[in-house]
Design a protein around this motif. Structure first.
Motif, mmCIF file in Angstrom:
data_model
loop_
_atom_site.group_PDB
_atom_site.id
_atom_site.type_symbol
_atom_site.label_atom_id
_atom_site.label_comp_id
_atom_site.label_asym_id
_atom_site.label_seq_id
_atom_site.Cartn_x
_atom_site.Cartn_y
_atom_site.Cartn_z
ATOM 1 N N LEU A 37 39.446 37.538 35.886
ATOM 2 C CA LEU A 37 40.038 37.207 37.184
ATOM 3 C C LEU A 37 39.460 38.084 38.283
ATOM 4 C CD1 LEU A 37 42.230 35.600 38.770
ATOM 5 C CD2 LEU A 37 43.802 37.492 38.261
ATOM 6 N N CYS A 39 39.244 38.543 42.652
ATOM 7 C CA CYS A 39 39.993 38.178 43.863
ATOM 8 C C CYS A 39 39.088 38.255 45.083
ATOM 9 C CB CYS A 39 41.197 39.104 44.041
ATOM 10 S SG CYS A 39 42.378 38.961 42.679
ATOM 11 N N GLU A 84 38.211 32.876 36.636
ATOM 12 C CA GLU A 84 38.961 32.379 37.784
ATOM 13 C C GLU A 84 38.711 33.273 38.999
ATOM 14 O OE1 GLU A 84 43.113 32.041 36.972
ATOM 15 O OE2 GLU A 84 42.834 31.051 35.029
ATOM 16 N N SER A 86 40.717 34.193 42.469
ATOM 17 C CA SER A 86 41.994 34.071 43.162
ATOM 18 C C SER A 86 41.806 34.397 44.642
ATOM 19 C CB SER A 86 43.017 35.033 42.552
ATOM 20 O OG SER A 86 44.186 35.100 43.343
ATOM 21 N N HIS A 87 42.536 33.691 45.505
ATOM 22 C CA HIS A 87 42.486 33.966 46.937
ATOM 23 C C HIS A 87 43.640 34.868 47.356
ATOM 24 C CE1 HIS A 87 39.223 31.140 47.401
ATOM 25 N NE2 HIS A 87 39.921 30.233 46.739
ATOM 26 N N GLN A 88 44.340 35.399 46.370
ATOM 27 C CA GLN A 88 45.434 36.335 46.622
ATOM 28 C C GLN A 88 44.887 37.757 46.547
ATOM 29 O OE1 GLN A 88 48.599 35.847 43.799
ATOM 30 N NE2 GLN A 88 49.993 37.283 44.805
ATOM 31 N N TYR A 89 45.527 38.702 47.246
ATOM 32 C CA TYR A 89 45.137 40.107 47.181
ATOM 33 C C TYR A 89 45.282 40.583 45.739
ATOM 34 C CZ TYR A 89 45.206 45.119 48.373
ATOM 35 O OH TYR A 89 44.955 46.457 48.444
ATOM 36 N N ALA A 90 44.332 41.371 45.261
ATOM 37 C CA ALA A 90 44.209 41.695 43.843
ATOM 38 C C ALA A 90 45.484 42.225 43.179
ATOM 39 C CB ALA A 90 43.053 42.672 43.640
ATOM 40 N N SER A 93 48.026 39.372 42.779
ATOM 41 C CA SER A 93 47.567 38.341 41.860
ATOM 42 C C SER A 93 47.702 38.791 40.410
ATOM 43 C CB SER A 93 46.102 37.988 42.157
ATOM 44 O OG SER A 93 45.637 36.998 41.284
ATOM 45 N N ASP A 96 51.418 39.088 39.384
ATOM 46 C CA ASP A 96 51.973 37.744 39.172
ATOM 47 C C ASP A 96 51.525 37.177 37.825
ATOM 48 O OD1 ASP A 96 53.258 37.848 41.589
ATOM 49 O OD2 ASP A 96 51.856 36.515 42.634
ATOM 50 N N ARG A 97 50.244 37.309 37.515
ATOM 51 C CA ARG A 97 49.721 36.759 36.267
ATOM 52 C C ARG A 97 50.231 37.518 35.049
ATOM 53 N NH1 ARG A 97 45.352 33.306 36.684
ATOM 54 N NH2 ARG A 97 45.755 33.012 34.461
#
Length: 283
Positions: A37, A39, A84, A86-90, A93, A96-97
């Motif tokens: 992942l 970001c 993947e 992600s466009h979320q701040y690391a 993200s 959350d995962r």
């Protein structure tokens, strides 16, 4: 529903590539999927299309390099490796995962972080707030052959039991000896008769380990008891260990506390992989 996986935070740094290689070995021995992942957002910035484009391109480059490292490190052609962006701040993200993950694996220091050997900001945030175990990798190449014991800190607390369970599992998976260290210095038992204090603490260690020995009869266990704070002794054993396993907080912790003093100190200076046994919501 997505199957639980091992999540690796990727940013193109040497440390994150070490994390990819370590996580690939874990995924291989466990038979679990591996998700790389990266970001593409920096602290939630929305500054202009050129910056967004550059950040996305950097994330894609990091993913490409990580995929190459994972495939080179894998000894199983059938391992499920996914990538993947992600466009979320690391930190957000990865936290959350972590809710459905087996573990989150991170390099101790990220790209562009000049921390004098200390932990990077993303790794620190995830280690404090993840909902599954977190592995912090530094010096993976030194222990890449997988030799050496697994070392676990024991203090009799519920969090210590989580660490023991994880340490026994890792020892079984990697056919490694387990060293269970119980170091105590936070209780004043000086009024007790001579020898009683050590007897009580030995009982804490034996009781903590006993049930896990029955569940993992294949694991060879060595118990070690010292009257001292644990960090120094864990670090001494880290020189020869393939990993150190600790709970997120010890018996002196309190509800709402993110990390205890031992795990917080080890995050910065452990010379081998460190596995922090946070509460896990996956399998």
């Amino acid at each position: 529903m997505v199957d639980p996986a091992i999540i690796v935070g990727v940013d193109g740094s040497r440390s994150s590539l070490d994390a990819v290689r370590w996580a690939t070995r874990e995924a291989t021995v466990r038979g679990d999927p591996l998700i790389l992942l990266s970001c593409s957002t920096y602290r939630g910035t929305k500054d202009g299309p050129r910056l967004v484009e550059e950040l996305h391109a950097r994330a894609e480059r990091a993913i490409s390099e990580a995929l190459e490292a994972a495939r080179a490190a894998s000894t199983d052609a059938g391992i499920d490796i996914r990538a993947e962006v992600s466009h979320q701040y690391a930190p957000g993200s990865l936290v959350d995962r972590s809710a459905g993950a087996i573990m989150v694996v991170l390099g101790r220091r990220g790209l562009g972080e000049f921390t004098g050997g200390l932990i990077g900001s993303v790794s620190s945030a995830v280690a404090q707030h993840a909902q599954c175990p977190v592995a912090l990798i530094d010096g993976w190449s030194r222990v890449a052959d997988g030799r050496g014991p697994v070392v676990v800190g024991v203090d009799g607390s519920p969090n210590s039991q989580r660490a023991l369970g994880l340490a026994f599992e890792e020892s079984s998976l990697h056919h490694a000896q387990l060293i269970a260290l119980h170091a105590w210095s936070d209780q004043d038992l000086s009024t007790l008769p001579v020898g009683v204090e050590q007897t009580l603490e030995q009982s804490v260690l034996e009781t903590s380990v006993g049930g896990w020995c029955e569940r993992f009869p294949d694991v060879s266990v060595r118990q070690k008891l010292v009257r001292d704070r644990p960090v120094r002794h864990l670090l001494e054993m880290a020189d020869d260990a393939q990993m150190i396993v600790v709970g997120s907080r010890g018996r002196g912790g309190f509800p709402g506390m993110t990390l205890g003093s031992t795990s917080a100190a080890l995050m910065h200076i452990t010379p081998c992989p460190l596995l922090i046994a946070r509460p896990c919501t996956s399998k």
